[in-house]
Design an enzyme around this catalytic site. Structure first.
Site, short mmCIF file in Angstrom:
data_model
loop_
_atom_site.label_atom_id
_atom_site.label_comp_id
_atom_site.label_asym_id
_atom_site.label_seq_id
_atom_site.Cartn_x
_atom_site.Cartn_y
_atom_site.Cartn_z
N ASP A 516 45.12 36.03 48.79
CA ASP A 516 43.70 36.29 48.55
C ASP A 516 42.73 35.12 48.82
O ASP A 516 42.24 34.96 49.90
CB ASP A 516 43.49 36.83 47.13
CG ASP A 516 44.25 38.12 46.89
OD1 ASP A 516 45.17 38.43 47.66
OD2 ASP A 516 43.92 38.85 45.93
N GLU A 748 51.10 37.85 35.03
CA GLU A 748 50.90 37.83 36.48
C GLU A 748 50.98 36.40 37.04
O GLU A 748 51.54 36.16 38.10
CB GLU A 748 49.52 38.42 36.78
CG GLU A 748 49.20 38.56 38.26
CD GLU A 748 47.80 39.16 38.49
OE1 GLU A 748 47.01 39.25 37.52
OE2 GLU A 748 47.51 39.55 39.64
#
Ligand code: 6A9
Length: 781
Positions: A516, A748
């Site tokens: 990202d 995460e």
């Protein structure tokens, strides 16, 4: 669907399936294999959900009433706002057993799932769910907390009408809650067995929109509460309901066993016997057996009892349990953005992919309960060690999603339930964008394991026939990258699709890379070279080469793959394209300046309402150069083991890794060096740093695997690699285990300052790789 009056409408290429036999049509996926995976906990987005691997299934699920601040709340779909302090599968074998523990304020709910193919069962067999509700009595402050309310439902997505069981009106006489019949499994019955004191109510609905079921139940309960001031379902049903919800209430603590038997309605179906084996003390002992089987297999696969303490073992079991228990089955059509120059008759701005099934693990049940392409490669690194057939089944489903151009959509949002979880702006998949071909990571390990005779003969044969059929698709996948993502310079690549026009992003994102906001060249251009993609290409072509080697036939391709692999692993060329001798690090190349920043600018909104917005300022003309951000991307040649063990560059890599002012922390390696100009920088006002500092397990796993490799091969830096390996491994394990026991979840990512879990919780995706780290299982070693 194209506008062209003279011609037959053509199907656009982008939604045309790859023209080759489907992997899922292989004989190995039919018969017993297919049947044994028919029912499962394949609805990962709900706390407990069961369905079959068929497009329009009979589905089942659980809801309950939680009590918080003196109010009831209905729990059903996994969501963070429910604030469960813990949930997830503590054990699950991916086939016929799972155990989950959920803690909701003072309530503790255990759900066990068991499947069995009994004498007389219909296709796919029978299953049972044990619900065990407890509470810490000391915390009861009022009456409402003494009664527990569970809701168990069955819903037929095919619209078949369900009937209420004859015992519903006197549940103490018998146990039959519901009956129905379907083409796939024949007649079926749902039974409830439990203590005398259970009180049962029901309500029947008819709707194709099963994903709105929570609302239906809430409305029904609210109407009853308003009219009769009682907390119970209406005990009514529409005619021919396709959904039946059963409320089971009793004083806490209580247990309830729910048994589902199929193939009923024939004389030989032995329903009574099957029921009694799936409930009560018999169920208790079956569950115990399955639990010890799980524990034994766990030890056999990951061999960690001798290496680690019991606290870590618990986390390891939750990692594989949640990975397998989180596997879902989805059916539907992706929405794909229109390729340029495509005009549709209607005004849709998207095309629909063909209707497809996907059996896949998911990164996170509450946040991302759907398939993500590059996540899946990491998931499979773990899963194949547990059950190689489940792994191949998942890989097969993914490869069958390839279109005729060799493209696979990155994020799979299939069906209404999946769609209901995704914000609008993330729905469309872009056929120009890739995502790392991580499935090759597991394929390469499988090939290696075949060569090392790690499989039984049957398994070996099955994997080979899988690879043989997969080969054309894998080739097309490689070619898709090789043609659409190639760079100007020979053997260079870059992630296409970065936004060249944005004025708001500090550094335009590279979503397709999977990393990202990891910083790249400040000004996206055709000149770019992305190091990670180049290394992914090596992985892909090297795997293709090994597969081709297994099958003598494709010798012509074999040569080509061999030479491309040699080219991409050529140390000199790599260094020419990507090594910065001054930094002693591998870097991206592109049009870049370090002199960019976000600053506030006054803007006019309407006529005279001034407002401020954060825009990017560029203070210097960018130029073509190596891009000085050290981080995960810099370590890709190391991960791919391209660096010769005796090279001084290896020593330099070890410097970067072990230096606290660069990548090293006590909790794992940072995604971006502390010295990078974009370290922990927001990308826009609303876009906090993601891959700009925090610790991610997938990359740490790969780096650790490479350290392990360099600690095994001879060379001047062998010992140094070993020392760093041991420390990094210890840090990663300690931190994940500590976080798990403190918070109840795997996360995460982990904060690089204090090691605190961040982002999505119950992210059992690649964070579960910690189990391989615990067991020191690194595939090709
Ligand atoms: C957002 C929001 C309820 C981001 O794990 C999946 C992906 C990774 O592939 C990627 O590498 N995650 C990583 O950078 C999460 C992406 C979620 C995108 C969709 C929808 C829904 O919130």
């Amino acid at each position: 669907r194209l506008v062209n009056p003279d011609q037959e409408p053509e199907t656009p290429r982008v939604i045309t399936p790859f023209p080759a036999p489907k992997l899922m049509d292989l004989p190995m996926f039919q018969g017993e294999h297919k049947e044994s995976l028919y029912w499962g906990t394949y609805r990962p987005h709900v706390y407990l959900g069961i369905r079959a691997r068929t497009p329009r299934s009979l589905v089942a699920g659980l809801m309950w009433l939680g009590v918080k601040d003196g109010r009831y709340h209905l729990r059903h779909v996994c969501q963070d706002s429910d604030e469960l302090s813990k949930y997830g599968w503590s054990r699950h074998n991916g086939h016929d057993f799972g155990h989950q523990l959920l803690v909701d304020q003072d309530l503790t709910l255990e759900t066990s799932f068991l499947k069995s193919k009994g004498d007389g069962s219909g296709y796919g067999g029978d299953w049972a769910v044990r619900l065990d509700l407890q509470s810490e009595e000391s915390r009861w402050t009022n009456d409402m907390q003494r009664t527990g309310y569970l809701f168990f439902y069955v819903a037929d997505e095919d619209g078949n009408a369900l009937s209420l069981g004859r015992d519903m009106f006197d549940i103490h006489e018998g146990s039959l809650l519901a009956i129905g019949s379907r083409a796939d499994i024949g007649g079926w019955q749902l039974h409830l067995k439990g203590m005398e004191s259970l009180e049962v109510h029901y309500s029947g609905f008819r709707t194709p929109h099963i994903h709105n079921l929570s609302d239906l139940v809430l409305e029904n309960l609210a109407a009853q509460a308003a009219m009769f001031n009682r907390l119970q379902l209406s005990d009514t049903s529409v005619s021919s309901p396709n959904i039946l919800v059963f409320q089971i209430s009793a004083r806490i603590p209580f247990k309830a066993d729910i048994a589902f038997v199929s193939g009923t309605g024939v004389k030989t179906s032995r329903v009574e016997e099957r029921l009694s084996s799936l409930t009560g003390t018999s169920l208790t002992s079956l569950l115990k057996e399955k639990q010890s089987e799980f524990d034994a297999k766990f030890e056999n696969c990951f061999k960690m009892a001798a290496k680690l303490d019991s606290e870590s073992v618990v986390v390891g079991k939750a990692a594989i349990g949640n990975m397998l228990g989180g596997i879902g089955y989805f059916y539907g059509q992706s929405k794909v953005s229109l390729p340029k120059n495509t005009k549709l008759k209607n005004h849709d701005n998207f095309l629909l992919y063909w209707p497809a099934e996907l059996y896949t693990a998911v990164p996170s049940r509450p946040f991302f309960p759907r398939g993500f392409l590059w996540d899946e490669g990491f998931h499979q690194l773990l899963i194949w060690h547990w059950d190689v057939r489940i792994c191949l089944d998942i890989l097969g489903h993914w490869l069958d999603l390839m279109n005729t151009d060799g493209w696979i959509p990155r994020e799979q949002i299939l069906g209404a339930e999946a769609l209901s979880k995704v914000p609008e702006e993330f729905v469309l998949q872009h056929p120009t964008n890739g995502n790392p071909p991580t499935l090759f990571l597991v394929l390469r390990e499988l090939i290696y394991a075949i060569k090392k005779n790690k499989f039984t003969a049957t398994e070996s044969n099955e994997i080979s026939s899988f690879l043989e059929r997969a080969l054309v698709r894998l080739e097309a996948w490689f070619q898709w990258f090789n043609t659409t993502q190639s760079g100007k310079e020979r053997s260079s690549y870059f992630w296409h699709g970065r936004d060249t026009t944005t004025i708001r992003e500090l550094n335009p994102k590279t979503l397709s890379s999977g990393l990202d906001d990891y910083p790249r060249a400040s000004h996206p251009s055709e000149e770019e070279r992305h190091l990670d993609l180049r290394c992914w290409m090596l992985l892909a072509v090297d795997s293709l080469h090994s597969i081709a080697e297994l099958f003598e036939s494709s010798s012509e391709h074999k040569k080509e793959y061999g030479s491309t692999a040699t080219l991409l692993s050529d140390f000199k060329i790599l260094n020419q394209l990507h090594f910065d001798f001054a930094y002693g690090a591998y870097l991206d190349f592109g049009n870049h300046t370090e002199k960019v920043r976000l600053s506030w600018k006054e803007i006019k909104v309407g006529n005279n309402y001034p407002a401020r917005e954060l825009v990017r300022e560029v203070l210097e003309k960018p130029e073509l150069r190596l891009v000085p951000h050290v981080g995960y991307v810099s370590l890709f040649p190391f991960m791919e083991k391209i660096i010769p063990p005796d090279s001084w560059i290896l020593d330099k890599q070890l410097d970067l890794i072990s230096n606290r002012s660069i990548l090293w922390t006590d909790y794992g390696l940072r995604s971006l060096a502390k010295t990078s100009s974009l370290y922990m920088k927001h990308n826009t006002e609303h876009d906090p740093p993601y891959w700009r500092g925090p610790i991610w397990m997938n990359m740490n796993y790969r780096i650790l695997a490479a350290l392990y490799y360099y600690s095994q091969v001879n060379g001047p830096y062998r010992e140094r690699a070993e020392v760093i390996y041991d420390k990094l491994r210890g840090n990663l394990i300690r931190n994940v285990v500590r976080n798990y026991h403190q918070t109840g979840f795997l996360w995460e990512q982990y904060d690089q300052k204090k090691g605190k879990g961040k982002g999505a919780r119950l992210f059992t995706g690649w964070t579960a790789l910690v189990l391989l780290i615990m067991g020191e299982v690194y595939g090709e070693t």
